[in-house]
Design an enzyme around this catalytic site. Structure first.
Site: not given
Ligand code: ARG
Length: 466
Positions: A161, A282, A288, A295
């Site tokens: 979970h 970024s 970043k 992704e």
């Protein structure tokens, strides 16, 4: 009759040239040229089979096979030559052949239909290309094995979970992903087996009228068997469906691995550190370090699943025998193949270069997630498990309220919770002790994981030799 031109393999039947727009709409040459070498291999074998059956003179068959081999050579050297107004790769090869050997070339299609030809080409293609995907899967398993070996006795939390559940060896975690990929490897192998049947001899739908020795033809093309029914064979694309499923499931596994690395690599978890070469920055926020490739892998899994769903929808309404709808098989297949190959490359690169912060991971593997071990400690001293669960639940509640951990409890504090606790509790309650307490072969016990690592390493070596 002025409009009547030889524009296709079937122009004899019609008075006028086909509508150019619709001809382009129906054409598959823009994408099925990828089957070129399979189409040529099938045609060479068919020419030889026709000669053996006495349907075509041996000199004609020799002229055909020599021309085909020469053309393939030229096309390999210069792929830009594989071009023209042709409807599909089969028409292209035949047109080129006829332009070089004339009437002999016109005899090649005797007793053969494009319906079986395209089925053959696709089976040959799947058989030859799936191996490459399998070796990419094997390389990724190899990268996971290397991470597992590198991890040594480092521990991390395992989650259920997405909440900390129990400590495990980092190696055990990597080998979990390796197992899923090994099933994918086997599933791809099953797709190859499914494609391993010669459809030639099926004709357009009823079988061929010439005495072709199909068993011999099958052996010549490397097939271990011949299809059983011509009606079925010209429309059977189950091997395509199976491929799309195998590719989708592999991508589901890659996506889940990508998701793990994205999450565990975030500032919040901090277990993994992406190599700078596989991360992106970024344009606005200088701090970043983004996991873009992962992704994209997660995103592209959706695309492969869409190809599978779309293809099954295409198949479900088809009457028996060949239907042009089947032409949709190729773009689905090629796109899924490319998607899978690209994602395997990306994930392998990321895993090969990934660093594990064993200190952060180890720190996260202590604390409340040792509760099961505390309960087991009481069970070993005679308390029924349900009662132990109850007692430990109470301890957890109190520790949480006071911001304390199991490891900080003194013996007196332990004993205040239950007189069954004794001095051995200090050694028994810790991440390493928890890992060592697991006993089954599939568990995270260090000896089990060492054996699993050896077995997995041997699998990679054996898969490499295949
Ligand atoms: N381009 C076609 C396909 O991909 C080849 C088979 C054509 N057969 C036919 N009867 N039109 O399926």
């Amino acid at each position: 009759m002025a409009d009547r031109r030889m524009t296709s393999l079937w122009s004899g039947r019609f008075d006028v040239a086909p509508d150019a727009d619709l001809l382009a709409f129906g054409a598959s040459f823009p994408f099925d040229r990828r089957l070129l070498e399979d189409d040529v291999a099938g045609s060479v074998a068919w020419a030889e089979a026709l000669a053996e059956a006495g349907v075509v003179a041996s000199e004609d068959a020799r002229a055909i096979t020599a021309a085909l081999a020469g053309m393939l050579e030229e096309w390999r050297r210069d792929p830009s030559l594989v071009d023209g107004p042709d409807e599909d790769v089969h028409s292209f090869v035949e047109r080129q052949l006829v332009s070089r050997v004339g009437d002999a070339g016109r005899r090649l299609h005797t007793g053969r239909s494009r319906n079986e030809q395209v089925a053959l080409d696709l089976r040959l293609y799947v058989r030859r290309r799936v191996r490459g995907l399998q070796s990419q899967v094997r390389d990724l398993v190899g990268a996971l094995v290397a991470q597992a070996a590198e991890a040594g006795d480092a521990v991390m939390p395992a989650y259920t979970h997405l909440r900390r559940a129990q400590p495990v060896l980092v190696a055990h975690y990597w080998l979990a992903h390796a197992q899923a990929l090994r099933r994918d490897h086997a599933r791809l192998g099953a797709v190859r087996d499914e494609a391993d049947a010669l459809p030639l001899g099926s004709g357009a739908v009823a079988g061929t009228a010439y005495a072709i020795d199909v068993a011999r033809l099958a052996a010549r093309l490397g097939f271990s068997r011949v299809v059983a029914n011509s009606i079925d064979a010209v429309a059977d694309r189950d091997f395509v469906s199976s491929f799309l499923h195998a590719a989708s499931l592999t991508l589901v596994h890659l996506s889940r691995l990508a998701e793990d690395v994205i999450v565990f690599g975030s500032e919040e978890f901090g277990f993994f550190e992406l190599d700078d070469r596989v991360a992106t920055g970024s344009s606005l926020m200088p701090q970043k370090k983004n996991p873009d490739p992962l992704e994209l892998v997660r995103g592209r899994a959706g695309r492969a699943i869409g190809r599978l769903a779309g293809w099954l929808a295409t198949m479900k309404g088809l009457p028996s025998g060949y239907n042009k709808d089947l032409q949709e098989d190729k773009e689905a297949l090629f796109d899924s193949e490319d998607t899978l190959a690209g994602c395997l490359r990306a994930v392998t690169r990321v895993i090969e270069t990934l660093r594990v912060d064993t200190a952060r991971a180890g720190q996260a593997a202590s604390g409340m997630l040792l509760a099961t071990d505390v309960a087991d400690f009481l069970v070993a001293r005679g308390l029924p498990f349900r009662s132990a669960h109850e007692v430990v639940g109470g301890i957890v509640r109190e520790l949480a309220a006071r911001g304390r951990t199991f490891e900080s409890l003194s013996l007196d504090e332990w004993r205040a919770f239950s007189p069954r606790f004794d001095e051995r509790v200090h050694a028994a309650i810790g991440a390493r002790a928890a890992v060592a307490a697991r006993r089954t072969p599939q568990s995270t016990h260090p000896a089990s994981v060492a054996a699993a690592l050896d077995e997995c390493r041997a699998w990679v070596a054996a898969a490499r030799d295949q």
